[in-house]
Design an enzyme around this catalytic site. Sequence first.
Site, PDB file in Angstrom:
ATOM      1  N   THR A 206      -6.098 -49.021 -16.413  1.00  0.00           N
ATOM      2  CA  THR A 206      -6.567 -48.699 -15.062  1.00  0.00           C
ATOM      3  C   THR A 206      -6.312 -49.850 -14.095  1.00  0.00           C
ATOM      4  OG1 THR A 206      -8.449 -47.957 -13.735  1.00  0.00           O
ATOM      5  CG2 THR A 206      -8.953 -49.458 -15.531  1.00  0.00           C
ATOM      6  N   ARG A 207      -6.176 -49.479 -12.820  1.00  0.00           N
ATOM      7  CA  ARG A 207      -6.084 -50.488 -11.761  1.00  0.00           C
ATOM      8  C   ARG A 207      -7.119 -50.178 -10.681  1.00  0.00           C
ATOM      9  NH1 ARG A 207      -2.601 -46.792  -8.875  1.00  0.00           N
ATOM     10  NH2 ARG A 207      -3.414 -47.601  -6.938  1.00  0.00           N
ATOM     11  N   HIS A 211     -15.800 -45.064 -12.744  1.00  0.00           N
ATOM     12  CA  HIS A 211     -17.069 -44.408 -12.438  1.00  0.00           C
ATOM     13  C   HIS A 211     -17.451 -43.479 -13.602  1.00  0.00           C
ATOM     14  CE1 HIS A 211     -16.568 -46.129  -8.498  1.00  0.00           C
ATOM     15  NE2 HIS A 211     -15.336 -45.652  -8.475  1.00  0.00           N
ATOM     16  N   HIS A 214     -14.665 -41.528 -15.375  1.00  0.00           N
ATOM     17  CA  HIS A 214     -13.802 -42.300 -16.277  1.00  0.00           C
ATOM     18  C   HIS A 214     -14.501 -42.572 -17.611  1.00  0.00           C
ATOM     19  CE1 HIS A 214     -12.536 -43.361 -12.142  1.00  0.00           C
ATOM     20  NE2 HIS A 214     -11.355 -43.065 -12.666  1.00  0.00           N
ATOM     21  N   ARG A 300      -2.642 -38.700 -14.959  1.00  0.00           N
ATOM     22  CA  ARG A 300      -1.904 -37.873 -14.008  1.00  0.00           C
ATOM     23  C   ARG A 300      -1.354 -38.852 -12.975  1.00  0.00           C
ATOM     24  NH1 ARG A 300      -2.650 -35.635  -9.250  1.00  0.00           N
ATOM     25  NH2 ARG A 300      -1.888 -33.510  -8.923  1.00  0.00           N
TER      26      ARG A 300
END
Length: 581
Positions: A206-207, A211, A214, A300
Site C-alpha cells: 500500500t501507499r 482504514h 483494508h 484494482r
Amino acid sequence: MANPPHGGILKDLLARDLPRQAELAAEAETLPAWGYIKDRHKGSNSVYQLPPNNYGSLHSSHTGFMNEADYNGVVKENRLADGVLFSIPITLDVSEAAIKELGLKAGQRVTLRDLRDDRNLAILTVDDVYKPNKVLEAKEVFGSDDEAHPAVKYLFRTAGEYYVGGKIEAINRLQHYDFVDLRYTPAELRLHFDKLGWSRVVAFQTRNPMHRAHRELTVRAARSHHANVLIHPVVGLTKPGDIDHFTRVRVYKALLPRYPNGMAVLGLLPLAMRMGGPREAIWHAIIRKNHGATHFIVGRDHAGPGKNSQGVDFYGPYDAQYAVEKYRDELGIEVVPFQMVTYLPDKDEYAPIDQIPKDTRTLNISGTELRARLRSGRDIPEWFSYPEVVKVLRESHPPRAAQGFTIFLTGYQNSGKDQVARALQVTLNQQGGRSVSMLLGETVRSELSSELGFSREDRSKNIARIAFVAGELTRSGAAVIAAPIAPFEADRAAAKDAVEKYGDFFLVHVATPLEYCEKTDKRGIYARARKGEIKGFTGVDDPYEAPAKADLVVDCEKQSVRSIVHQIVLMLEGTGLLDRL
Ligand SMILES: Nc1ncnc2c1ncn2[C@@H]1O[C@H](COP(=O)(O)OS(=O)(=O)O)[C@@H](OP(=O)(O)O)[C@H]1O
C-alpha cells in the site's frame, strides 16, 4: 519455511566478512566516488535499489545494476538475459559528464557514496556503459511515452543519458533515521517469519493510509488462504500528492492492534515506486516473494498513475491482475486479487462488493473525499475508520482555520501594495489564530537579497527566495503577506508552485496605473529613474508583465486601502481559512 526467493538464492550483497569489509572500505577511499544520493536522486530509479538497502527487489542471481543485455531483455520481454522473469529495469543513470569525470568503462571500480553523510556505501565494478533507448523503455515498460506519467517524466527529464551496468559489493547499509525498528531486509523478514512460525504469509502492498475496509480485506485474504498478514507499505517515492510516509506509518501502527493478536506484522519497504501498473505488479510480487511472502494481494488499478494527458487512464483497472496471472507459474507467489469490500449500513458490516445482493444500501468514502474532509475538519465516521487512525491523520492535516497561506501582492513601486500589506497584517493580527509574517519588497531586499540588483536574473532570484521563505512559513501554519514588485509572470508562477506544496497561495494584483504611482510618489524615486539616476526601473525602462490570472485585482487610485483589505478578507473567508477553530 518461507517462500524460496526469485531465482533460488537470496543474494546478500553486503560484505559480512569483517576483514573483507575492511578491505573494501579501504579500497573505496582510493577509488573515484560517484555522489550517489543527492536530493535529485531521491526519486530516481536507482536510489532505493542499491543493495543492500533493497536487494530484495532484485533477481537473486542479479548482483547490481542491469547491464545492457539484462536491460534490453527486461524492457522488451520482461526477462533478464538468463531468461528469468523480471519486469522493471534496475538501472543506474549517469550523465556524459559523469562518465568522463569518473572514467567509467568496463572493469573500472567506482565508489558509490551517500552525499548526505559522505559515507561510502558500495563499490561498483562497471560491466558496461550504454545509452538506453528511453522512448522504447517508456513505451514498453510504462505502456506510454506521455509525460503525464511520473516515471516517464522522470526518465525523459531527469535521468542521465547513459546507464551503467555492474556488480555491487556493499560496505555499509543506507542509514535511516525514521521507524528503524520497522525496516527489515528480505533476510531479516524471513527470519522474523521463521521465528513466529509463519509458513503462509499474505503480503499487502500500500501507499495509502489504511482504514476498516483494508483491515477487513486483508483479514479475509488471510482467512481464505490460512495465512498471516504482512502489511508491507512503500515508504520510498510514491505517487506525487500522496500522504507522506511519516503520517502513513503512524496510521499503520495505530491500526495494527485492531488485527487479532499475532495475526499481522508491519514492515516498511523502501522502494521508489514507478506507478508502472502491470509491470510494477509483477515486480512487487517478486519483491514480496523475496521477502518470504507466499501470497500477494494485487489491487484494482495496482500502482496506477492515474490519467494521461488526454484524460484517459494509463491502465485498465484489472491490467495488473491480468499481468500477474499471465506469469503465475513463474512468479512462485500466489496472487490474491484484491477483493473490494464495502460498508453495508443496514447490517453495520463490511462485505465483498461482488457478494452483496442488488439494491443493498452501501456507503463509501473515496480518497479524494477523505482528503477534503481532513482539510475542512468535517466528520470522518467510525464505520469508515478507527478513531485512533483518524486522530493520526488529523494531526497531520490541520483544519482550514489552522492552515497557513500566502497572500502575494504584486504591482508597481508606490502602487499602494505596501500600505495594503501593512493594513492586512494589522487586520489579520486583530483576527488572531495565526502568526502573521510580512515580506515587504524593501525588507527582503535589505535582509535576504542585499547583494542582488535588478537584472532579470537577480529579480528572479529575489522572488524565488521570497517564495522559499513564504513556503516554509506557510507550511508551519503562518499567514504570509509578501509584497515585492515581482514584475515577471514566470517568477510569480514559480512562487505559486513553491508555496502551494504547503498551503493556499493568493495572487493579488495591485493594478494601480503607473501614471498614478508616479504622480503620487512623494519620495521622488520615479523622478530619479526618469532622469536616469536609477537604471532599469520597473515601469520606466524595465517591463512589468501584468498577471494574466490573478485571484484578485485591485486599484489604489479607485479604491481605499480599507476596502481592498476587506476584499482580501472576504476572499480568505470564502475558502474557510478564517473560520474559528
Ligand atoms: N531598478 C529598479 N527597479 C525596481 N525597483 C527598484 C530598482 N532599483 C531600486 N528599486 C527599489 O527596490 C524596491 C523594489 O524591490 P523588489 O524586490 O520589490 O523588486 S523585484 O520584485 O525584485 O523586481 C523598491 O524599494 P521601495 O521603494 O523602498 O519599496 C524600489 O524603489
